[in-house]
Write an enzyme that holds these catalytic residues in place. Structure first.
Site, mmCIF file in Angstrom:
data_model
loop_
_atom_site.group_PDB
_atom_site.id
_atom_site.type_symbol
_atom_site.label_atom_id
_atom_site.label_comp_id
_atom_site.label_asym_id
_atom_site.label_seq_id
_atom_site.Cartn_x
_atom_site.Cartn_y
_atom_site.Cartn_z
ATOM 1 N N GLY A 60 8.574 -10.425 21.265
ATOM 2 C CA GLY A 60 9.360 -10.678 20.067
ATOM 3 C C GLY A 60 10.707 -9.992 20.145
ATOM 4 C CB THR B 41 9.954 -4.121 2.206
ATOM 5 O OG1 THR B 41 9.331 -4.969 3.183
ATOM 6 C CG2 THR B 41 9.599 -4.588 0.803
ATOM 7 N N GLY C 243 13.604 -7.987 13.856
ATOM 8 C CA GLY C 243 13.992 -6.688 13.337
ATOM 9 C C GLY C 243 13.088 -5.554 13.799
ATOM 10 C CG LEU D 173 -2.099 -0.967 1.157
ATOM 11 C CD1 LEU D 173 -2.860 -0.960 2.475
ATOM 12 C CD2 LEU D 173 -3.040 -0.599 0.021
ATOM 13 C CB SER D 174 4.512 1.842 -0.111
ATOM 14 O OG SER D 174 4.882 1.221 1.106
ATOM 15 C CE LYS E 271 12.246 -3.449 6.374
ATOM 16 N NZ LYS E 271 11.480 -3.310 7.632
ATOM 17 C CG ASN F 248 11.976 -13.883 21.051
ATOM 18 O OD1 ASN F 248 11.046 -13.623 20.286
ATOM 19 N ND2 ASN F 248 13.076 -14.483 20.645
ATOM 20 N NE ARG F 249 6.932 -19.189 19.579
ATOM 21 C CZ ARG F 249 5.858 -19.531 20.290
ATOM 22 N NH1 ARG F 249 6.018 -20.158 21.425
ATOM 23 N NH2 ARG F 249 4.648 -19.244 19.853
ATOM 24 C CD GLN G 232 7.236 2.663 7.068
ATOM 25 O OE1 GLN G 232 8.367 3.055 6.794
ATOM 26 N NE2 GLN G 232 6.422 2.159 6.165
#
Length: 279
Positions: A128, A62, A131, A16-17, A66, A152-153, A250
């Site tokens: 989490g 993206t 990143g 949708l950017s 990245k 986090n796991r 962002q």
């Protein structure tokens, strides 16, 4: 001036950017275009060569680019260097400089509806350690937040995230079970994993039995707009914060770096939600 902007990544056909940045161009009364430049990882050199040739003014980055994009840049912002990831590139007099706007964009999206939430007394739980969590963790520290715990796991991955901290901040690494047990301690719970994303919309990373009804629960997943975690939080009387707001802000920060225009975009949050709903 006709701005040439875009997004590189793979796959990005659903992005949708272009819609978001067209809204920004219209608001700023600027001429420009925002295009998708798709290619798999091995096509990256060719995509970047094309962007150099057309003299692109700036572009977003993206997955899966990245991290690897860093090798193609002339300069990298200090935050992006620490995070080892770039999602925004700016053409400055023919040289490309990389930034990360995810963390600061997230904070902007949060303080718009909750302007008094982030301060030294705020206690935060981040779910989490990937990143997105890294960028958000660093940006929250930048707001002066004193307590930020990570659940986090993988405990090792969470401990690695703690190495990013600057200044005085108290942080613990927790299992998800421990996070559930300590939930009443937190003013803000930030869900940064892909749990609950379409098509697994019934999944929920932790249970909210012990949440306070004055807490804010934030989920960066934006498809679905109302994740199971947010649904559960709302049912328990807690405040909620949607992932598509981060997506918008962002982008706002990236647009600001490209054009120098700091736009008021709060009114676009609902408009973006309608777009995501297909309305």
């Amino acid at each position: 001036m006709m701005y040439k902007l875009g997004l590189i990544g793979h796959p990005i056909g659903h992005s949708l950017s272009p819609w978001i940045h067209q809204q920004f161009l219209d608001l700023a009364e600027l001429d420009g275009e925002y295009k998708l430049y798709e290619g798999d990882r091995y096509a990256l050199p060719g995509v970047l060569k094309h962007l150099k040739e057309i003299g692109i003014d700036g572009f977003n980055v993206t997955v899966p680019y990245k991290q690897v994009i860093v090798d193609y840049l002339d300069e990298i912002d200090s935050d992006a260097e620490i995070l080892s990831a770039v999602n925004t590139v700016v053409n400055i007099d023919g040289k490309w400089k990389g930034y990360s706007t995810d963390g600061e964009g997230y904070v902007r999206s949060l303080i718009e509806p909750y302007p008094n939430l982030l301060n030294r007394e705020t206690s935060v739980l981040v779910l989490g350690a990937g990143g997105a969590a890294r960028g958000i963790y660093r940006a929250l520290i930048g707001q002066g937040v004193d307590t930020i715990d990570i659940a986090n796991r993988s405990q090792d991955k969470a401990k690695d995230l703690l190495s990013l901290r600057l200044g005085e901040v108290k942080s613990r690494v927790l299992s998800y079970q421990q996070a559930e047990e300590h939930l009443a301690e937190y003013d803000l719970i930030v869900q940064t994993t892909s749990v609950g994303m379409k098509p697994n919309v019934e999944d929920q990373v932790i249970q909210l039995d012990n949440i306070r009804n004055d807490a804010v629960v934030s989920d960066i997943v934006y498809q679905p707009i109302m994740t199971q975690l947010l649904r559960d939080a709302s049912k328990r009387g807690a405040n909620i914060h949607h992932g598509h707001a981060m997506l918008l802000y962002q982008g706002q920060l990236a647009f600001e770096k490209w054009t120098g225009k700091n736009l008021a975009v709060a009114h676009l949050v609902d408009k973006l939600e309608n777009k995501l709903r297909g309305e």
